[in-house]
Design a protein around this motif. Sequence first.
Motif: not given
Length: 212
Positions: A45-59, A85-94
């Motif tokens: 909807r908004h076409r941002p240039r940057v998204v700050l994304m939390d990795l661990r969320m419900p849903g 608290d879970a560095d594997t999430y960071v690696m998967r995000a990369l």
Amino acid sequence: MIPVVVVDDEPMVCAHLRTILGSAEDIDVVAQAQDGAEAVEAVVRHRPRVVLMDLRMPGVDGLTATERIMRLPGPPAVVALTTFDADTYVMRALRAGAAGFLVKSTPPEDLINLVRVAADGHTVLSPEAARRLVAASGGERAEQARELVAGLTERERQVLGCLGQGRSNADIARLLHLSEATVKSYVSRMLVKLDCTNRTQAGLLAHEAGLA
């Protein structure tokens, strides 16, 4: 203006980030989302240039949302937010295509500057976040990293070290007295040699190998 979408399942975290980023004259938080599905909708909807994304969320979590966003045409830079608290999430995000990562406790001025860096298409690899992730990865990863970079030339190692510092191609060119085209060529070859999908992964590898 740099349009930004903030994603976190904690409303207070979103409010905190909005307050910090809103203090910058060149940054506009155009939307916030509390799960990955909302995040994807907000990006469309908004076409941002940057998204700050939390990795661990419900849903729909941040990893899934990042993968979906990176499949969109002309996707924004997605920067992972982590508490480590879970560095594997960071690696998967990369691996999913995130442009970098930072800890939620990043000082306000640093956060603003890192958003600007991400908006310019550069790696977001804050030194504190890199140190903590490397420390969590243990000695085995460090040894593997040193073995990988052993096959690089001295100049390639210098360029890789600069990536670990989060430098842009222009910065590297000035520092090493090279043209930007030459730096770009070095980076492209190194990504292939090191089996890295993006500059952020290569920068993290530089930290693991002790080059940054």
